[in-house]
Structure formats: structure tokens, C-alpha cells
Design a protein around this motif. Structure first.
Motif, short mmCIF file in Angstrom:
data_model
loop_
_atom_site.label_atom_id
_atom_site.label_comp_id
_atom_site.label_asym_id
_atom_site.label_seq_id
_atom_site.Cartn_x
_atom_site.Cartn_y
_atom_site.Cartn_z
N THR A 187 46.66 61.82 86.07
CA THR A 187 45.36 61.73 85.38
C THR A 187 44.23 61.52 86.38
OG1 THR A 187 46.40 60.82 83.39
CG2 THR A 187 44.03 60.45 83.65
N LYS A 243 38.22 68.03 87.71
CA LYS A 243 38.71 68.58 86.44
C LYS A 243 38.60 67.49 85.37
CE LYS A 243 39.88 72.45 88.43
NZ LYS A 243 39.13 73.70 88.18
N VAL A 250 40.31 67.82 81.76
CA VAL A 250 41.77 67.62 81.80
C VAL A 250 42.10 66.14 81.95
CG1 VAL A 250 43.91 68.17 83.02
CG2 VAL A 250 42.12 69.91 82.81
N LEU A 289 44.19 63.84 79.20
CA LEU A 289 45.42 63.12 79.52
C LEU A 289 45.28 61.62 79.26
CD1 LEU A 289 46.52 64.93 82.81
CD2 LEU A 289 47.45 65.22 80.50
N SER A 292 45.18 61.06 75.47
CA SER A 292 46.47 61.37 74.82
C SER A 292 47.35 60.13 74.76
CB SER A 292 47.19 62.50 75.57
OG SER A 292 47.66 62.06 76.82
N THR A 338 52.01 64.95 80.03
CA THR A 338 51.32 65.08 81.32
C THR A 338 52.00 66.07 82.25
OG1 THR A 338 50.48 62.82 81.15
CG2 THR A 338 50.52 63.81 83.34
N VAL A 380 51.14 69.79 81.85
CA VAL A 380 49.75 70.07 82.24
C VAL A 380 49.66 70.22 83.76
CG1 VAL A 380 47.39 69.17 82.29
CG2 VAL A 380 48.77 68.93 80.22
N TRP A 417 51.16 73.54 84.80
CA TRP A 417 50.21 74.62 84.49
C TRP A 417 49.15 74.75 85.59
CZ3 TRP A 417 45.05 73.13 83.66
CH2 TRP A 417 44.17 74.18 83.37
N TYR A 418 48.63 73.62 86.07
CA TYR A 418 47.61 73.68 87.11
C TYR A 418 48.18 74.18 88.44
CZ TYR A 418 43.86 72.33 90.27
OH TYR A 418 42.86 72.36 91.22
#
Length: 448
Positions: free
Chosen positions: A379, A387, A390, A394, A397, A434, A437, A440-441
């Protein structure tokens, strides 16, 4: 070593050694900080009584909210400074320093004024009862009167780390801790000033440390130093600070909302002693989480600088090393909490009811503690590279989307234990969210 040379090292020295160079002072500082919080609570619990430590627990949301505004400026400014140093834009980094001072002053004064004006209703809303309100009010009046000092102290420490002076940031924190411990012993134990003495010790020690920080930044030989012409708020710089700082602000503000709700749930299902147990369990959580925050603080300037310099291999190596270290640290905390919960609780109280509630609470709160470190590191990593959306997602969430509904519904089934169950359940759920994510990055960066 001047600021410029220290900043250049962020992009050239081996990442592992560099992370330790920056993280160790932060770990020492954060651990020492958590130590004096424990000493504060232990003295209050042992000398003043179990009602006082419950009253102290009521103040956590307000202190978190104050920290949220401080983080919005301190973390936002320090991250911007790290990136500007990576881009070798030294003039803008200098102006960011001045704007940090001005923003801390303005926000600190406004927060103090509003909270003092509505202190009783705020504390009632946070879960204070007729028994705990006097203790919470007595503590917060002094803390709020010193709010500007607290904001400025944490803000300047963040800038010290960003400017390549992690040891100076550590020295400031260690001095604050040592001074606080001495003053708590004198004010609470010797002079018997109660919970008011603990608050006075905190504000006094931070004031003295702030004087030293300002002296460090007044050295004209340094690349970043206090001088005329840098304090006028510049809209673009303020926008950049807030854009980065909004993520930690929302993290802390959400934490404030959560603690308010949890305090009220604990009062409803277990009474004032359950709030005291929550305060004690949180103390144990924060001891080990401060190690992780130290690692994160060490990571921030390295990641920020190398992102600005487009050295992505170094940036990701720093991330993986920080995740590994954070997970290892929290595994130790988890093991101790599972094996010795009563011994830990006995540091804060000898009251049989509070001791039993706290021991059970520590075990339940830290049931999956070892997964929290990676979630916090990732995070903050997204925050460091700008970012913000994002990072906010996180953070929310874990606390707002998972913990809040769980803390509402679980007690309907399991009562007081259900409030405790909601914390490890939300930790596990946010960890599961997390990791995808981050992956993905990583794929997105490799495709560039």
C-alpha cells in the motif's frame, strides 16, 4: 555528507545495504516511540487504574485524526522531496520544505481550535462513558494544546529522511523517547499528576526535539535549509503535497472511524473494561507494527528517488526486500502473542477482569498478524510512486470495506468475541486482495 551527495547515493549504492542504512534508524526510532507509548500506558494502568487506561483508549481516534492531518503534509511533502531530488530539481525541493512548515502551522492551529471547542461531544461520540470521559478529556486538552508542535515534529522528521538524513530523524525520535520516559516517571509516578502528566510529558519532549530539528534545518551549508522566500504557499506545490498525502490521510482518517466504531462495539458488548482490553491489545500490535513502519520509512526515499530516476529494477528490489523483512518481523510478534498473552497483558494491569479480557483479545487480534506486513508495504509502495488511487483503494479495502461490516455483523453471532474476530478476518481478506493488484502493476511495468 551534504543533502546532495546523500540524495545521489539513493540511486547508486547497493539496494540491500541502502535499505538497511535508511530503515535501521527508522526502526530504532519507531520502536523506541512504541516503547514510550507502552510505558505511558503501563504507568497509567498501574498507577492511575484500569478506568484511566480505558479512558486513554477513547482518545485513540482523536489522536489518529490528528496524525491523519500530519501525515497528509509530512508524508506528502517528503515523498515529493524524494522525487524532486531524484530529478535533481533542488530549487523545488527547497520550496517544498518551506511549504511543509507553513502547512503544518496552519493545519495544526485549526485542528486544535476546532477540537477544543467541541471536545466533550467528540469524546462522547468516540465511546466515552461517564466513568472514562474525565480521563479522556484531561489527557486530550494538553495534547491538543501542543498539536502544532506534534504536527511540525513529525513533518520535519519525514523531511529529514527524504533529505538523506535518516540518522538525524532517528536522533530526534530517540531524544523524544528518552525525554518522555524520564518525564512520565516524574510526572505520573513521582508528582502523581495522573493521565495529565503523561500528556504533558509527550508535548514537552516533542517541543524540545522540534527545537533541535529546526536548528538542523537552519544550517545554510545544507542543500535543504530554512531561509526567506520558501514559506509562501505555492498552489502547485500544495496540490502535489496533498495529492500524495491524501492516501496516508485517508488511511489514518479511516482508522479513526474504525476505532470509534470498535470502541462503541466494545462498550456495547463488553463495557468499559473491554475498551481497556482493546487498548492493551493495540499496544502489542503497535510494538511490532512499528518495526514494519520503520522498514516502510526506510523504503520510501529509496523507492521515490529511483522511481523519479526511472531505475525500476532498484525500485522493485527495494520493495521485495521490505516485504520479506516486514513478514519476518510480524511472524515473531504473532508467535509471542500466541504463546505469552497473559504475560504481555500483565505489563499494563493487575486487575483480574481486565487481564483476562486483554489476554484473550491479544490472541484473537493477532491471529493472522503475519500477513499484515506485506499489505502495509505494498500500500505504501503505491503511495511512494504517486499511484494514489491504488494506494487509497488498498487501504480502504482493509479497514472500511472489510473490517467495518465484519465488526458490525460478527458480534450479532458471537457477541464480544465477534468484535475481536472481525480484525483477523479483515486482515486476511485485504491480504488476498492486495497481492493480485501488485501482480497487475508488475505486468504493466514490464509491458512498457
Amino acid at each position: 555528507m551534504d543533502n546532495k551527495q546523500a540524495a545521489l547515493e539513493l540511486g547508486t549504492k547497493p539496494v540491500g545495504g541502502l535499505l538497511m542504512q535508511y530503515a535501521l534508524p527508522a526502526i530504532v526510532a519507531m520502536t523506541a516511540s512504541s516503547l514510550y507509548n507502552i510505558i505511558d500506558r503501563a504507568f497509567i494502568g498501574q498507577v492511575v487504574g484500569p478506568e484511566a487506561i480505558a479512558g486513554l483508549g477513547i482518545t485513540f481516534p482523536l489522536m489518529n485524526l490528528s496524525a491523519a492531518f500530519g501525515a497528509a503534509v509530512g508524508v506528502g511533502a517528503s515523498t515529493c522531496i524524494s522525487v524532486k531530488l531524484g530529478q535533481k530539481d533542488y530549487k523545488r525541493a527547497q520550496n517544498l520544505l518551506g511549504n511543509t512548515v507553513t502547512l503544518n502551522l496552519i493545519i495544526g492551529l485549526l485542528f486544535m481550535a476546532v477540537c477544543l471547542l467541541f471536545l466533550n461531544p467528540i469524546l462522547r461520540f468516540f465511546g466515552a462513558s461517564d466513568v472514562t470521559l474525565p480521563y479522556a478529556r484531561e489527557f486530550m486538552i494538553i495534547i491538543l494544546l501542543g498539536n502544532v508542535v506534534t504536527h511540525m515534529y513529525f513533518g520535519m522528521n519525514a523531511v529529514l529522511r527524504a533529505a538523506g538524513k535518516p540518522r538525524h530523524a532517528m536522533y530526534a525520535t530517540l531524544f523524544t523517547v528518552a525525554c518522555n520516559i524520564v518525564l512520565v516517571i516524574a510526572f505520573v509516578w513521582w508528582f502523581r499528576w495522573g493521565i495529565r502528566g503523561a500528556a504533558l510529558a509527550t508535548v514537552t519532549s516533542q517541543s524540545l526535539a522540534l527545537c533541535w530539528q529546526m536548528w538542523v534545518f537552519s544550517d545554510k551549508k545544507e542543500l535543504l535549509h530554512l531561509r526567506r522566500g520558501i514559506y509562501r504557499l505555492r498552489p502547485q506545490l500544495v496540490k502535489n503535497i496533498i495529492a500524495i498525502g491524501i492516501s496516508p490521510f485517508l488511511m489514518q482518517a479511516t482508522s479513526c472511524i474504525i476505532v470509534i466504531f470498535m470502541n462503541n462495539q466494545f462498550v456495547h458488548y463488553g463495557g468499559d473494561m473491554a475498551v481497556g482490553a482493546y487498548s492493551i491489545a493495540n499496544s502489542m500490535v503497535m510494538v511490532f507494527f512499528m518495526f514494519v513502519m520503520g522498514m516502510i520509512q526506510g523504503m520510501q526515499p529509496i523507492v521515490g528517488y529511483n522511481f523519479g530516476a526511472e531505475k525500476y529494477d532498484r525500485m522493485f528490489r527495494c520493495l521485495w526486500l521490505t516485504i520479506a523483512a516486514a513478514t519476518s518481523i510480524l511472524l515473531v510478534g504473532w508467535a509471542l502473542s500466541m504463546l505469552f498473552p497473559r504475560e504481555i497483558a500483565r505489563i499494563f494491569t493487575t486487575d483480574p477482569t481486565l487481564l483476562e479480557l486483554s489476554a484473550r483479545g491479544i490472541r484473537l487480534d493477532m491471529l493472522v498478524f503475519f500477513v499484515v506486513g506485506s499489505q502495509a508495504v505494498i500500500t505504501n509502495f503505491f503511495q511512494c510512486i504517486g499511484k494514489v488511487k491504488v494506494s487509497i483503494f488498498l487501504s480502504l479495502s482493509r479497514q472500511l470495506f472489510m473490517l467495518l461490516p465484519m465488526a458490525f455483523f460478527f458480534p450479532l453471532v458471537w457477541g464480544l468475541d465477534g468484535v475481536w474476530y472481525s480484525m483477523p478476518a479483515s486482515d486476511l481478506g485485504s491480504f488476498a486482495m492486495t497481492i493480485p493488484v501488485l501482480l497487475w502493476y508488475l505486468r504493466k511495468i514490464k509491458q512498457q
